[in-house]
Design an enzyme around this catalytic site. Structure first.
Site, PDB file in Angstrom:
ATOM      1  CG  ASP A 117      -2.213   0.864   0.849  1.00 30.49           C
ATOM      2  OD1 ASP A 117      -2.141   1.647  -0.121  1.00 30.49           O
ATOM      3  OD2 ASP A 117      -3.232   0.785   1.553  1.00 30.49           O
TER       4      ASP A 117
HETATM    5  C1  BGC Z   1      -4.950   3.316  -0.136  1.00 28.52           C
HETATM    6  C2  BGC Z   1      -5.090   2.289  -1.228  1.00 28.52           C
HETATM    7  C3  BGC Z   1      -4.900   2.933  -2.578  1.00 28.52           C
HETATM    8  C4  BGC Z   1      -3.547   3.610  -2.605  1.00 28.52           C
HETATM    9  C5  BGC Z   1      -3.218   4.250  -3.930  1.00 28.52           C
HETATM   10  C6  BGC Z   1      -3.678   4.135  -0.286  1.00 28.52           C
HETATM   11  O1  BGC Z   1      -3.640   5.206   0.588  1.00 28.52           O
HETATM   12  O2  BGC Z   1      -4.965   2.666   1.108  1.00 28.52           O
HETATM   13  O3  BGC Z   1      -6.340   1.676  -1.132  1.00 28.52           O
HETATM   14  O4  BGC Z   1      -5.012   1.983  -3.596  1.00 28.52           O
HETATM   15  O5  BGC Z   1      -3.515   4.609  -1.599  1.00 28.52           O
HETATM   16  O6  BGC Z   1      -3.934   5.394  -4.164  1.00 28.52           O
END
Ligand code: BGC
Length: 742
Positions: free
Chosen positions: A286
């Site tokens: 993530d």
């Molecule tokens: C979120 C993810 C997301 C990623 C990219 C993160 O902060 O938890 O779900 O896909 O950002 O934007």
């Protein structure tokens, strides 16, 4: 034509090939991957593990932009997120193709509920329990996103959410494992199609692995502490379903699980995912979650975090820049085995081959196609279809709904009645936006014969009551009030946990002022989560829960308000009465002191100031017609291990209008080696019936229906009695019987 033909034939053949031939095809990809890998330096390999956010790289001139572009050209970037549009993706791809080995980039984005055409938020779509409509929604999103040069979405989020304080319940399919697994599969199929590589589909991501939805106290990014039994049984199955459906990638999660950050968890990523499940795709971290293991207190510094994440099976570093900074050194120092790096690179390259990017790196980035596809009117039709299926009628006293289309004075009131942005909800990602139909527009458009007045009463969020008097005035002159209230679009989603999930601002007061006019009030509630709204629940004449319904939201809600569509949505999550009941699920574990009689709760598992029961139960949702359940039949009362049984019943539309019922099958294992839930959803059937029509509905009870993970985490069914229940909601069981497993 001559050149096209063989290709068409081979694609058709691929779908029908037996498993053995598929293996051979995969092996042919592996041969290519290995050949490429053999040419790569360590630095080039690590470049493939580095994912960069493109906001700067595609933004105005800056020193950061210049250095990022240089990194791409050098081959130090394997993937980008937040770059979109045929033009920008082409430009970035052209840079990557200047690198020594010309390895194309993968472009990923959070296409969560539509790209240009905005669909209902995922929790809303889940309320449709309509796997075809959900698959179609993901397919349309993929079609638009792929035409905008994207290869990959960071969806579906398949986290189970049993705590509505957690803002991200909006992004998932609700609280239930069975429903969540079905929806996970449908979304993966919708995004990806039958196999990777078609230019109108994209790779999907099952996220966030794992247990992110169980953050303590519903606070986003917080720790998670749960038994492995609970993890296996409740939280992992939707991920397993996504893996079985061929999801191209997994994303790990921000939370720690039983003390280990998921990003650094070898149990999750190596043992379960890549080991037991033999998952062939790759895991993306993530956003910066690798380096966040430092503030977690799990890694001493970013270099240590890089070592721990890679060794634990986290293949690609999203925007953390720690793999690119530290992995080469770590490999040289023997802290990361070369084979771990090779395995991660192999998994990523395999996807690039499967997506056809080595044949044509620009195959998704076609400005002409982008223009045509983003203007396709069928996408709006699909959005309206799933939006109306997602609406849940919670209450309808004296059949105040549906409203007559003409001859009536309708006062449309509330801060969300004419709001475009709020109807879309969070995660709206395209710069090219479709126009949103507001509720007011939907009502005016569909009831030209009605006298429609409008008063916002307050701005979204409803901080002050200056406009209340005008709204009450409009209400007093009307025959019926349609009140549009709820959360604003940015009150649920990531980092949007709330300790108060009531109606924000002074919206309850607004409702009370309107109710005092004596006119019937139809409340339309917009939100990304289950909210608590007891005054409205008690006193409104009708309540329609509309979630954030997307681009066609106003039309969809109007379809239901005027009876052009008979509501059929059912809640995918429990709506509590009060915060103290949270976390809450219908599938609660049995206790030694259950409440048998609400009047006698002394020394029972109960609250002294609230019933245990929720405000609205999982599976609840009304229709403009009534359904009758009768004639339950079980083809065998006793079952041997490995056998299946057939349970059927007759469903009847007892009302005057056509309608659709979502009939639900629940099971309780009466005595087991692990204490079981009071009931668990194990099947459902969405059935459309004309007035007076009856149909026999059948469920198969197979060994999986009766199985669970025992104390040794072994999946299986134990002999004994099982209660089988069929009903219209988890708290509205109409028929039941008992099955014995030998
Ligand atoms: C979120 C993810 C997301 C990623 C990219 C993160 O902060 O938890 O779900 O896909 O950002 O934007």
């Amino acid at each position: 034509m001559m050149t096209l033909k063989p290709m068409v034939v081979s694609v058709a053949l691929l779908c029908a090939l037996p498993a053995l031939a598929r293996d051979q095809i995969d092996k042919s990809v592996d041969v290519k991957v290995d050949a490429l890998l053999a040419k790569m330096t360590l630095q080039e390999k690590i470049g493939q593990l580095h994912q960069l956010s493109g906001r700067e790289a595609t933004g105005p001139e800056s020193a950061k932009r210049a250095s990022q572009l240089a990194e791409i050209e050098t081959g130090n970037v394997g993937s980008m997120l937040n770059v979109k549009g045929a033009q920008d993706t082409r430009a970035m791809q052209a840079l990557a193709l200047k690198s020594r080995l010309k390895i194309p980039l993968l472009f990923g984005l959070d296409v969560i509920h539509g790209y240009k055409t905005v669909f209902p938020v995922p929790l809303g779509e889940a309320a449709s329990w309509d796997l075809e409509a959900i698959e179609r929604s993901a397919q349309v999103a993929a079609r638009e996103a792929s035409a905008a040069g994207l290869h990959w979405t960071f969806a579906p989020m398949v986290d189970i959410g049993r705590d509505p304080r957690w803002g991200r319940v909006m992004e998932g399919a609700g609280e239930d494992t069975y429903l969540g697994a079905q929806i996970a599969r449908a979304r993966v199929k919708g995004f990806q199609g039958a196999r990777l590589g078609s230019t109108d589909r994209i790779m999907a991501t099952a996220k966030h692995f794992a247990a992110y939805g169980a953050a303590i106290a519903g606070r986003d990014y917080n720790a998670v502490d749960m038994s492995l039994q609970q993890l296996y049984e409740v939280y992992l199955p939707p991920f397993k379903a996504a893996a079985d459906a061929g999801v191209a990638t997994f994303m790990n999660s921000f939370n720690s699980l039983n003390g280990v950050p998921a990003t650094g968890s070898a149990l999750l990523q190596r043992d379960i995912l890549k080991g037991a499940w033999k998952y062939p795709g790759f895991v993306v971290s993530d956003w910066a979650s690798i380096k966040e293991m430092v503030p977690h207190g799990y890694a001493a510094d970013e270099a240590d975090a890089a070592v721990k994440a890679l060794n634990a099976g986290s293949d690609m570093d999203m925007e953390g820049e720690v793999y690119i900074a530290h992995l080469a050194q770590a490999v040289k120092a023997g802290k990361v085995p070369q084979k771990n790096v090779d395995d991660a690179v192999r998994r990523i390259l395999r996807k690039k081959f499967e997506m056809g990017l080595f044949d044509d790196p620009y195959r998704f980035s076609d400005p002409k196609r982008e223009q045509v596809v983003l203007a396709d009117p069928q996408h709006r039709a699909a959005a309206r279809d799933v939006a109306r299926k997602s609406l849940v009628l919670l209450k309808n006293e004296r059949n105040v709904l549906p409203l007559a289309k003409s001859g009536r004075r309708i006062a449309v009131i509330g801060p969300l009645a004419d709001s475009k942005r709020d109807l879309e909800g969070g995660w709206v990602v395209s710069d090219v936006r479709g126009d949103v139909v507001t509720l007011l527009q939907g009502i005016r458009g569909q009831a030209p014969g009605a006298q429609v007045s409008y008063a916002a009463a307050c701005a979204p969020g409803c901080a002050n009551a200056d406009g209340f008097a005008a709204a009450v005035d409009a209400a007093a002159k009307a025959d019926v009030i349609v009140l549009a209230v709820g959360e604003t679009w940015d009150m649920s989603g990531e980092a949007k946990s709330r300790t108060d999930i009531g109606l924000p601002g002074r919206q309850t007061e607004l409702f009370q002022r309107l109710k005092a006019t004596g006119k019937p009030v139809v409340a339309v509630l917009f939100a990304g989560r289950p909210m608590i709204f007891n005054e409205i629940a008690d006193q409104a004449d009708a309540i329609l829960y509309a979630w954030f319904p997307g681009s066609e939201g106003g039309n969809a809600v109007a379809d239901v308000l005027f009876g052009d569509y008979n509501p059929s949505g059912k809640l995918p999550a429990t709506f509590p009465r009060n915060l103290g009941q949270i976390p809450i699920t219908y599938a609660q574990t049995m206790t030694g002191r259950p409440v048998v009689d609400e009047k006698n709760i002394v020394y029972r598992s109960a609250y002294i100031d609230s019933p245990n029961t929720p405000r609205y139960a999982f599976g609840h949702g009304k229709s403009y017609t009534e359904f009758g359940y009768s004639g339950l039949r079980l083809d065998k009362a006793t079952l041997r291990q490995g056998e299946s049984a057939t349970l059927s019943f007759e469903l009847e539309n007892k009302g005057k209008v056509a309608g659709t019922e979502i009939a639900q099958l629940y099971v309780r294992d009466m005595v087991a080696s692990i204490v079981r839930p009071v009931k668990e959803l194990k099947g459902f059937a969405k059935v459309q019936l004309q007035p007076g029509e009856r149909r026999r509905v059948t469920f198969t009870i197979d060994p999986d229906t009766l199985s669970f993970f025992n104390g040794q985490l072994k999946w299986g069914a134990e002999p004994g009695a099982f209660k089988l229940m069929v009903g219209s909601a988890s708290d509205d069981i109409r028929l039941d019987t008992t099955l014995q497993l030998q």
